[in-house]
Design an enzyme around this catalytic site. Structure first.
Site, PDB file in Angstrom:
ATOM      1  N   LEU A 153      38.888  42.073  49.443  1.00  0.00           N
ATOM      2  CA  LEU A 153      37.916  41.005  49.715  1.00  0.00           C
ATOM      3  C   LEU A 153      36.754  41.086  48.734  1.00  0.00           C
ATOM      4  O   LEU A 153      35.602  41.259  49.107  1.00  0.00           O
ATOM      5  CB  LEU A 153      37.432  41.071  51.173  1.00  0.00           C
ATOM      6  CG  LEU A 153      36.822  39.771  51.685  1.00  0.00           C
ATOM      7  CD1 LEU A 153      37.885  38.701  51.901  1.00  0.00           C
ATOM      8  CD2 LEU A 153      36.055  39.996  52.992  1.00  0.00           C
ATOM      9  N   GLY A 154      37.090  40.930  47.430  1.00  0.00           N
ATOM     10  CA  GLY A 154      36.058  40.796  46.406  1.00  0.00           C
ATOM     11  C   GLY A 154      35.663  39.331  46.297  1.00  0.00           C
ATOM     12  O   GLY A 154      35.900  38.542  47.223  1.00  0.00           O
ATOM     13  N   ILE A 156      36.899  36.869  44.547  1.00  0.00           N
ATOM     14  CA  ILE A 156      38.012  35.908  44.635  1.00  0.00           C
ATOM     15  C   ILE A 156      38.589  35.923  46.053  1.00  0.00           C
ATOM     16  O   ILE A 156      38.879  34.863  46.625  1.00  0.00           O
ATOM     17  CB  ILE A 156      39.108  36.208  43.592  1.00  0.00           C
ATOM     18  CG1 ILE A 156      38.522  36.180  42.173  1.00  0.00           C
ATOM     19  CG2 ILE A 156      40.250  35.189  43.709  1.00  0.00           C
ATOM     20  CD1 ILE A 156      39.504  36.578  41.078  1.00  0.00           C
ATOM     21  N   ARG A 176      38.250  48.732  50.528  1.00  0.00           N
ATOM     22  CA  ARG A 176      37.827  50.136  50.612  1.00  0.00           C
ATOM     23  C   ARG A 176      36.789  50.333  51.717  1.00  0.00           C
ATOM     24  O   ARG A 176      36.735  51.363  52.344  1.00  0.00           O
ATOM     25  CB  ARG A 176      37.255  50.591  49.266  1.00  0.00           C
ATOM     26  CG  ARG A 176      38.335  51.165  48.358  1.00  0.00           C
ATOM     27  CD  ARG A 176      37.816  51.353  46.968  1.00  0.00           C
ATOM     28  NE  ARG A 176      37.350  50.073  46.431  1.00  0.00           N
ATOM     29  CZ  ARG A 176      36.761  49.932  45.250  1.00  0.00           C
ATOM     30  NH1 ARG A 176      36.535  50.975  44.502  1.00  0.00           N
ATOM     31  NH2 ARG A 176      36.392  48.735  44.816  1.00  0.00           N
ATOM     32  N   ARG A 233      47.972  41.591  40.409  1.00  0.00           N
ATOM     33  CA  ARG A 233      48.764  42.225  39.366  1.00  0.00           C
ATOM     34  C   ARG A 233      50.131  42.586  39.950  1.00  0.00           C
ATOM     35  O   ARG A 233      50.206  43.028  41.119  1.00  0.00           O
ATOM     36  CB  ARG A 233      48.085  43.510  38.866  1.00  0.00           C
ATOM     37  CG  ARG A 233      46.862  43.279  38.019  1.00  0.00           C
ATOM     38  CD  ARG A 233      47.194  42.679  36.651  1.00  0.00           C
ATOM     39  NE  ARG A 233      45.999  42.481  35.833  1.00  0.00           N
ATOM     40  CZ  ARG A 233      45.283  41.368  35.770  1.00  0.00           C
ATOM     41  NH1 ARG A 233      45.635  40.314  36.497  1.00  0.00           N
ATOM     42  NH2 ARG A 233      44.234  41.277  34.970  1.00  0.00           N
ATOM     43  N   ASP A 257      52.488  34.975  41.350  1.00  0.00           N
ATOM     44  CA  ASP A 257      51.933  34.514  40.069  1.00  0.00           C
ATOM     45  C   ASP A 257      51.987  35.641  39.038  1.00  0.00           C
ATOM     46  O   ASP A 257      51.704  35.416  37.869  1.00  0.00           O
ATOM     47  CB  ASP A 257      50.480  34.050  40.281  1.00  0.00           C
ATOM     48  CG  ASP A 257      49.883  33.379  39.044  1.00  0.00           C
ATOM     49  OD1 ASP A 257      50.611  32.618  38.363  1.00  0.00           O
ATOM     50  OD2 ASP A 257      48.695  33.615  38.750  1.00  0.00           O
ATOM     51  N   GLU A 262      55.497  41.354  32.802  1.00  0.00           N
ATOM     52  CA  GLU A 262      55.320  39.971  32.321  1.00  0.00           C
ATOM     53  C   GLU A 262      55.542  39.891  30.811  1.00  0.00           C
ATOM     54  O   GLU A 262      55.192  40.836  30.102  1.00  0.00           O
ATOM     55  CB  GLU A 262      53.896  39.503  32.666  1.00  0.00           C
ATOM     56  CG  GLU A 262      53.683  39.420  34.157  1.00  0.00           C
ATOM     57  CD  GLU A 262      52.249  39.023  34.542  1.00  0.00           C
ATOM     58  OE1 GLU A 262      51.484  38.620  33.653  1.00  0.00           O
ATOM     59  OE2 GLU A 262      51.925  39.133  35.720  1.00  0.00           O
ATOM     60  N   HIS A 280      51.839  33.420  35.817  1.00  0.00           N
ATOM     61  CA  HIS A 280      50.476  33.987  35.702  1.00  0.00           C
ATOM     62  C   HIS A 280      49.477  32.908  35.242  1.00  0.00           C
ATOM     63  O   HIS A 280      48.923  32.992  34.144  1.00  0.00           O
ATOM     64  CB  HIS A 280      50.465  35.200  34.754  1.00  0.00           C
ATOM     65  CG  HIS A 280      49.251  36.070  34.934  1.00  0.00           C
ATOM     66  ND1 HIS A 280      49.256  37.416  34.698  1.00  0.00           N
ATOM     67  CD2 HIS A 280      47.982  35.769  35.324  1.00  0.00           C
ATOM     68  CE1 HIS A 280      48.049  37.916  34.927  1.00  0.00           C
ATOM     69  NE2 HIS A 280      47.258  36.926  35.310  1.00  0.00           N
ATOM     70  N   VAL A 281      49.268  31.951  36.123  1.00  0.00           N
ATOM     71  CA  VAL A 281      48.394  30.824  35.779  1.00  0.00           C
ATOM     72  C   VAL A 281      47.192  30.699  36.715  1.00  0.00           C
ATOM     73  O   VAL A 281      46.555  29.657  36.762  1.00  0.00           O
ATOM     74  CB  VAL A 281      49.187  29.485  35.776  1.00  0.00           C
ATOM     75  CG1 VAL A 281      50.150  29.434  34.611  1.00  0.00           C
ATOM     76  CG2 VAL A 281      49.916  29.258  37.108  1.00  0.00           C
ATOM     77  N   GLY A 282      46.871  31.771  37.449  1.00  0.00           N
ATOM     78  CA  GLY A 282      45.761  31.697  38.402  1.00  0.00           C
ATOM     79  C   GLY A 282      44.492  31.114  37.802  1.00  0.00           C
ATOM     80  O   GLY A 282      43.863  30.234  38.369  1.00  0.00           O
TER      81      GLY A 282
END
Ligand code: 8YV
Length: 323
Positions: A153-154, A156, A176, A233, A257, A262, A280-282
């Site tokens: 929960l950062g 993003i 954490r 990731r 994603d 990759e 990987h288009v976030g």
């Protein structure tokens, strides 16, 4: 102004390359045949790197070749491609691109979640293949009534949570630490979060600390209605365990994603009907990639003109100039 020599590790958006060329002598690594092929005069001159998650590891091996390196400005909020600890030991600052891509990645995550549960790409293919006239598209599962678990929960993760709260969904998270100022239920580990949820959204940073955080027991805890969404990731999820879990019904579906290797996506995932696969288009809109690139340029300029980077990563914050 003098034009510091920098190494650009992988191509950036054109406007960003132009901005780099305007202020720096920018050496394009991909045109030079790799780090080992750099002439000694170039190695000695280089004081900065514009790095990219796509460009391989920026680590001690490269630092050894660049004795006057001062800063690595990474194009991406994740910086698991840079050994930031080894950089700090040499007094090299590392910066990333926080803030400018949070909303874009969160939007894409919600889209991927809906696409996975409501089978939007499969429905599109169904129409294009002319199958609708023969038989209606099979009914899908629903997003409504689900328990959403956010792993990480950062900034993003919070942007994703805010969006999904507007869908009237129950939200829980694991990180954490418990965050006293958020209204979501907290679970101390990935397994207990997965146990309590039927959607697990992975948005922790990559790197050693999070490798295979989502493993077979976590997927088992998510359960047969479970949906896994990974926008962080590939390394965070045990990809083989995920493939097995999707094949044997341990979980229902996945929206991905990111991948371990990759741009190579395992054939087993491509063969499955219950996964939605993105390349990987976030953060991959023109506007957001431009903003990320501008922040790379601005970090380099701030460092070389004022001795103060704008967005140093945690490992660099004790270094002179970074506070
Ligand atoms: C990449 C990302 O940087 O920000 C991140 O951590 O993964 C992406 O935004 C982007 O794909 C460019 O390589």
């Amino acid at each position: 102004m003098i034009r510091p020599d920098i190494l650009v590790a992988a191509p950036m958006p054109l406007a960003v390359m132009a901005a780099l060329d305007a202020r720096f002598t920018a050496h394009r690594l991909w045109e030079l045949g790799g780090a080992d092929a750099l002439p000694p005069t170039t190695r000695d001159a280089i004081v900065g790197i514009a790095a990219n998650t796509l460009a391989g590891q920026i680590d001690s091996r490269l630092f050894d070749r660049l004795p006057h390196l001062q800063i690595v400005a990474n194009f991406g909020v994740g910086y698991d491609n840079v050994d930031a600890r080894a950089a700090a030991e040499r007094g090299v600052i590392v910066t990333n691109t926080p803030g400018v891509l949070d909303a874009e990645v969160a939007d894409l995550t919600v889209g991927l979640l809906l696409a996975t549960i409501r089978r939007i790409p499969q429905a599109d293919r169904y129409v294009r293949e002319g199958r609708w006239a023969t038989q209606p598209f099979p009914l899908s599962a629903t997003l409504q009534g689900r328990q959403i678990g956010i792993l990480g929960l950062g900034a993003i993760g919070k942007a994703i949570a805010r969006r999904l709260a507007a869908f009237d969904l129950a939200i829980a998270y694991c990180g954490r630490h418990r965050q006293p100022d958020v209204p979501y239920a907290y679970f101390p580990d990935a397994r207990s979060l997965a146990q309590a949820c039927d959607v697990l959204i992975v948005i922790v940073p990559g790197g050693d600390a999070t490798t295979h955080l989502v493993d077979r027991p976590v997927l088992t805890a998510l359960g047969p209605q479970g949906v896994l969404i990974n926008v962080s990731r590939g390394s965070v999820v045990d990809e083989e365990a995920l493939i097995a879990a999707l094949q044997d019904g341990t979980i229902a579906a996945a929206g991905l994603d990111v991948y371990v290797n990759e741009p190579h996506v395992p054939a087993a995932l491509i063969a499955m009907a219950n996964v939605v696969l993105l390349p990987h288009v976030g953060s991959g809109s023109v506007a957001t990639r431009a903003a990320m690139g501008q922040l790379v340029v601005d970090n380099l300029i701030a460092w070389f003109t004022q001795g103060k980077p704008l967005t140093p990563v945690a490992e660099s914050r004790h270094l002179p100039g970074a506070v």
